[in-house]
Write a protein that holds these residues in place. Structure first.
Motif, short mmCIF file in Angstrom:
data_model
loop_
_atom_site.label_atom_id
_atom_site.label_comp_id
_atom_site.label_asym_id
_atom_site.label_seq_id
_atom_site.Cartn_x
_atom_site.Cartn_y
_atom_site.Cartn_z
N TYR A 1 -3.13 4.83 16.02
CA TYR A 1 -1.72 5.21 15.83
C TYR A 1 -1.18 5.96 17.05
O TYR A 1 0.01 6.26 17.11
CB TYR A 1 -1.57 6.02 14.54
CG TYR A 1 -2.00 5.20 13.34
CD1 TYR A 1 -1.28 4.07 12.97
CD2 TYR A 1 -3.15 5.51 12.63
CE1 TYR A 1 -1.69 3.28 11.91
CE2 TYR A 1 -3.57 4.72 11.57
CZ TYR A 1 -2.84 3.61 11.21
OH TYR A 1 -3.24 2.83 10.17
N PHE B 1 -1.74 6.42 9.15
CA PHE B 1 -0.47 5.70 9.12
C PHE B 1 0.56 6.56 8.39
O PHE B 1 0.21 7.31 7.47
CB PHE B 1 -0.67 4.36 8.38
CG PHE B 1 0.54 3.49 8.34
CD1 PHE B 1 1.12 3.01 9.50
CD2 PHE B 1 1.11 3.15 7.12
CE1 PHE B 1 2.24 2.20 9.45
CE2 PHE B 1 2.24 2.34 7.06
CZ PHE B 1 2.80 1.86 8.23
N HIS C 1 -7.72 1.29 4.68
CA HIS C 1 -8.62 0.78 5.72
C HIS C 1 -10.02 0.48 5.17
O HIS C 1 -10.90 0.16 5.95
CB HIS C 1 -8.83 1.84 6.82
CG HIS C 1 -7.61 2.20 7.59
ND1 HIS C 1 -7.65 3.07 8.66
CD2 HIS C 1 -6.31 1.82 7.47
CE1 HIS C 1 -6.43 3.22 9.16
NE2 HIS C 1 -5.60 2.47 8.45
N GLY D 1 0.81 -1.22 0.00
CA GLY D 1 0.00 0.00 0.00
C GLY D 1 0.84 1.27 0.00
O GLY D 1 0.40 2.31 -0.49
N THR D 2 2.04 1.20 0.54
CA THR D 2 2.92 2.37 0.57
C THR D 2 3.32 2.75 -0.85
O THR D 2 3.23 3.93 -1.25
CB THR D 2 4.17 2.07 1.44
OG1 THR D 2 3.72 1.70 2.74
CG2 THR D 2 5.07 3.27 1.53
N LYS E 1 -4.95 -6.15 7.10
CA LYS E 1 -6.04 -5.48 6.38
C LYS E 1 -7.19 -6.46 6.07
O LYS E 1 -7.02 -7.67 6.12
CB LYS E 1 -5.50 -4.87 5.06
CG LYS E 1 -4.38 -3.87 5.28
CD LYS E 1 -4.79 -2.73 6.17
CE LYS E 1 -3.77 -1.61 6.29
NZ LYS E 1 -2.43 -2.01 6.74
N ASP F 1 -6.79 7.41 0.12
CA ASP F 1 -6.03 6.34 0.77
C ASP F 1 -7.06 5.39 1.37
O ASP F 1 -7.68 5.69 2.40
CB ASP F 1 -5.10 6.92 1.83
CG ASP F 1 -4.24 5.85 2.51
OD1 ASP F 1 -4.61 4.66 2.44
OD2 ASP F 1 -3.21 6.20 3.11
N SER G 1 -4.20 -1.29 0.49
CA SER G 1 -3.15 -2.17 1.01
C SER G 1 -3.75 -3.55 1.24
O SER G 1 -4.90 -3.68 1.67
CB SER G 1 -2.64 -1.62 2.35
OG SER G 1 -1.96 -2.62 3.07
C1 PLP Z 1 -3.82 4.46 6.02
C2 PLP Z 1 -2.73 3.61 5.46
N1 PLP Z 1 -2.12 4.00 4.33
C3 PLP Z 1 -1.14 3.27 3.78
C4 PLP Z 1 -0.71 2.08 4.34
C5 PLP Z 1 0.44 1.36 3.74
O1 PLP Z 1 0.18 0.06 3.39
P1 PLP Z 1 1.29 -1.08 3.41
O2 PLP Z 1 1.50 -1.49 4.83
O3 PLP Z 1 0.69 -2.16 2.57
O4 PLP Z 1 2.52 -0.52 2.79
C6 PLP Z 1 -1.34 1.62 5.50
C7 PLP Z 1 -0.91 0.35 6.12
O5 PLP Z 1 -0.99 0.13 7.29
C8 PLP Z 1 -2.37 2.41 6.08
O6 PLP Z 1 -2.97 2.02 7.21
#
Ligand code: PLP
Length: 419
Positions: free
Chosen positions: A341, A100, A180, A74-75, A206, A177, A201
């Motif tokens: 968080y 996050f 979630h 997801g990043t 998830k 994003d 993600s």
């Molecule tokens: C709000 C949010 N954005 C982005 C990500 C990034 O996803 P990933 O862990 O797959 O890189 C997460 C993951 O926890 C997230 O909670």
């Protein structure tokens, strides 16, 4: 009068653990799909008719989008969206202060500057008023604001009506994003492609998972080819060989991830329906207790694909019992409560000036706000009150929700034991 579990009494929700199905979900179809992919000895997507391609089509269709680009996590989904939308060096992207860290770090990874806007503590999503004020302030100060990222926190969709209006007024892109929010709906339409691009993600915690994974979805015909090119290190998908049209990176998902996700997608709609229904049930029960409010209910949210189940704890309704102690007591009763968080992102060590100097060009750091001096009221008050339950508790059905409610009521009735 029953003794609290934290004081040696019987845990009120001791049966909850057994009602929650094991995570991640695993069935014979997932096992077979993975074995078939392994035996097929095509583990990388670089051939026509790949599993990744199928997953992109099926997930995009499920999420009311035309296109999908499957990625490693997801990043990098967020980084891919920002690159595709053309965030360039020194440009600013407004992000909510509670999320996050990837929501913001993906901006710095592509050379941009994350600017925090406040959240609405009753919804945990970016506040449209704060977004508008932040955009105007940045424009007044000469900032080059390029877009906004909204986070559908805990699966609760941000107010997309207000956000799209503000974005339209100032010519900004909107990235959703959705890490979630698998399956969440705004006015009957799945989130993700309501804005310009949506990022998901599939990391293990998830709602849908292959351990790691991600996808970017969009309805924009003008963006999809560019997104695919960027994600495949500048090569056209389906054209093997070494012709690279732009300088880029490799964001590709593996075929093994796609093999799992194709099957996970088949079982997800049923889980989503159950979680939504039980989430509504739990919300109506919690609202009656006092001091443990769910997020504000909004009829425009027609489906919620939970990640966190967020409870806003008010110690005044529990004779002043501090939140940490409430969580300990709830855990002792058998409810896997936690915090999200824990703090607004601008408090993270990574945003302290000396740390930024280690990771971002100094000239860019000079243009960044002094994050460590920030104080956003909505974000602070939300983090102070937030208690979270993992989405899996909703899969325990109404019986599970009843146990959670009973455990909270027991703590409230016997709170004097903890004071
Ligand atoms: C709000 C949010 N954005 C982005 C990500 C990034 O996803 P990933 O862990 O797959 O890189 C997460 C993951 O926890 C997230 O909670």
């Amino acid at each position: 009068m029953s003794k609290l579990a934290i004081k040696g009494g019987r845990p009120e929700a001791e049966g909850l653990r057994k009602l929650i199905p094991p995570w991640p979900p695993l069935n014979d179809d997932i096992r077979l799909s993975l074995i078939k992919a392994l035996d097929g000895r095509r583990w990388c997507r670089l051939y026509p008719g790949s599993l990744c391609e199928r997953f992109e089509e099926e997930f995009a269709r499920f999420h009311d989008a035309k296109y999908g680009v499957a990625v490693a996590n997801g990043t990098v989904a967020l980084e891919l969206a920002f690159k595709t939308l053309g965030v360039s060096y020194g440009e600013e992207v407004i992000v909510p202060a509670v999320t996050f860290i990837a929501t913001a770090s993906a901006v710095t990874e592509v050379g941009g500057i994350p600017i925090f806007a406040d959240i609405d503590p009753e919804t945990a999503a970016i506040s449209p008023e704060s977004l508008k004020a932040t955009v105007e302030e940045r424009i007044d100060e000469g900032g080059r604001v390029k877009g906004v990222t909204v986070v559908h926190y805990g699966g609760y969709p941000a107010d997309l009506d207000a956000i799209l209006k503000i974005a339209g007024d100032y010519g900004l892109f909107v990235v959703e994003d959705c890490a979630h929010a698998h399956g969440s709906e705004w006015r009957g339409r799945k989130v993700g492609a309501i804005g310009d691009m949506g990022c998901f993600s599939f990391q293990e915690s998830k709602s849908m998972t292959a351990g790691e994974g991600g996808i970017v979805i969009t309805n924009r015909d003008d963006l999809i080819d560019r997104a695919r090119l960027i994600h495949n290190i500048g090569r056209v998908l389906g054209k093997p060989g070494y012709i690279h049209y732009i300088l880029s990176s490799n964001y590709r998902m593996t075929e093994l991830q796609a093999a799992i996700l194709l099957e996970a997608l088949k079982i997800y709609p049923e889980q989503l329906k159950l979680k939504h229904e039980v989430g509504e049930y739990l919300a109506s029960k919690l609202s009656r207790i006092g001091g443990v409010d769910p997020l504000r209910r909004d009829p425009r949210i027609t489906m919620r694909g939970y990640y966190y189940y967020v409870i806003r704890y008010d110690p005044r309704e529990f004779e002043g019992l501090p939140k940490d102690r409430f969580i300990e007591a709830l855990r002792a009763e058998g409810v896997p409560a936690s915090v999200g968080y824990g703090m607004p992102l601008y408090r993270q060590p990574a945003f302290a000036r000396e740390r930024l100097m280690e990771t971002v060009p100094g000239e860019l750091v000079e243009r960044m706000p002094r994050y460590e001096d920030m104080y956003l009221h909505g974000a602070e008050s939300f983090c102070a009150s937030e208690v979270t339950l993992p989405h899996q508790v909703l899969l325990a059905g109404r019986d599970g929700a009843d146990l959670i409610v009973a455990a909270i009521e027991k703590i409230k009735e016997n709170v004097y034991e903890l004071l």
